[in-house]
Design a protein around this motif. Structure first.
Motif, short mmCIF file in Angstrom:
data_model
loop_
_atom_site.label_atom_id
_atom_site.label_comp_id
_atom_site.label_asym_id
_atom_site.label_seq_id
_atom_site.Cartn_x
_atom_site.Cartn_y
_atom_site.Cartn_z
N LYS A 184 -10.60 4.97 4.71
CA LYS A 184 -9.66 3.83 5.16
C LYS A 184 -9.89 2.69 4.11
O LYS A 184 -9.24 1.72 4.17
CB LYS A 184 -10.48 3.13 6.52
CG LYS A 184 -10.54 4.27 7.61
CD LYS A 184 -10.85 3.62 8.88
CE LYS A 184 -10.49 4.41 10.26
NZ LYS A 184 -11.43 5.54 10.34
N ALA A 235 -1.00 8.10 1.81
CA ALA A 235 -1.57 7.35 3.07
C ALA A 235 -1.78 8.51 3.99
O ALA A 235 -2.93 8.45 4.69
CB ALA A 235 -0.53 6.30 3.84
N TYR A 243 -0.79 3.36 -0.64
CA TYR A 243 0.35 3.00 -1.41
C TYR A 243 0.27 2.42 -2.66
O TYR A 243 1.21 1.76 -3.42
CB TYR A 243 1.41 2.01 -0.50
CG TYR A 243 1.75 2.70 1.21
CD1 TYR A 243 2.78 3.63 1.11
CD2 TYR A 243 0.76 2.42 1.87
CE1 TYR A 243 3.05 4.27 2.26
CE2 TYR A 243 1.11 3.13 3.22
CZ TYR A 243 2.41 4.20 3.11
OH TYR A 243 2.57 4.62 4.12
N ASP A 244 -1.03 2.07 -3.12
CA ASP A 244 -1.31 1.35 -4.47
C ASP A 244 -1.16 2.49 -5.62
O ASP A 244 -1.43 3.59 -5.07
CB ASP A 244 -2.73 0.93 -4.35
CG ASP A 244 -2.82 -0.10 -5.48
OD1 ASP A 244 -1.88 -0.51 -6.32
OD2 ASP A 244 -4.04 -0.15 -5.90
N ASP A 283 -6.10 2.18 -0.45
CA ASP A 283 -4.66 1.80 -0.19
C ASP A 283 -3.68 2.92 -0.66
O ASP A 283 -3.61 3.21 -1.83
CB ASP A 283 -4.10 0.34 -0.89
CG ASP A 283 -2.63 0.13 -0.58
OD1 ASP A 283 -1.92 0.79 0.12
OD2 ASP A 283 -2.36 -1.15 -0.88
#
Length: 134
Positions: free
Chosen positions: A46, A37, A51-52, A49
């Protein structure tokens, strides 16, 4: 910095710009959960994700998954210097970011460091110097 293994390069999915990461699996270390991130934010991406993706217990496991072609790992330069030099891992982008996380070597206040601790401390400093981290 993001790193990949040679197997991923052979799969033919382009990785020329940070936006290309949308087509790849992000590999994370549970010990450093915010690294993706932070890097993505630093390059202005942007739509991904941070955190994916797949999570691993340690950075070493995430790096090994990258070597095996499972996705793109994020790594601290000091932890991947040798793998980059050997070509085991490849950095597809010249874009890096400085994170605010640090490591500390501490001992109880008022206690003199043992000889073993002084030797270990010097070893760490020498390794960091050798890897260009200090």
């Amino acid at each position: 910095m993001p790193v990949i293994g040679r197997k991923l390069l052979r799969h033919g999915m382009p990785l020329a710009a940070p936006a290309d990461l949308r087509r790849h699996t992000l590999l994370h270390s549970l010990a450093r959960p915010d690294d993706w991130a932070s890097w993505l934010a630093s390059v202005g991406e942007k739509k991904i994700d941070g955190y994916d993706g797949l999570k691993f217990e340690s950075s070493a496991l995430a790096f090994e998954a990258a070597v095996q072609g499972m996705g793109v790992a994020i790594g601290s330069r000091v932890l991947i210097t040798e793998a980059l030099a050997e070509g085991t891992l490849i950095s597809p982008f010249a874009l890096t970011c400085r994170l605010s996380s640090n490591y500390y070597l501490v001992r109880p206040a008022g206690r003199t460091a043992s000889r073993a601790l002084r030797i270990f401390r010097q070893y760490l400093l020498d390794e960091l110097q050798r890897r260009g981290a200090v």
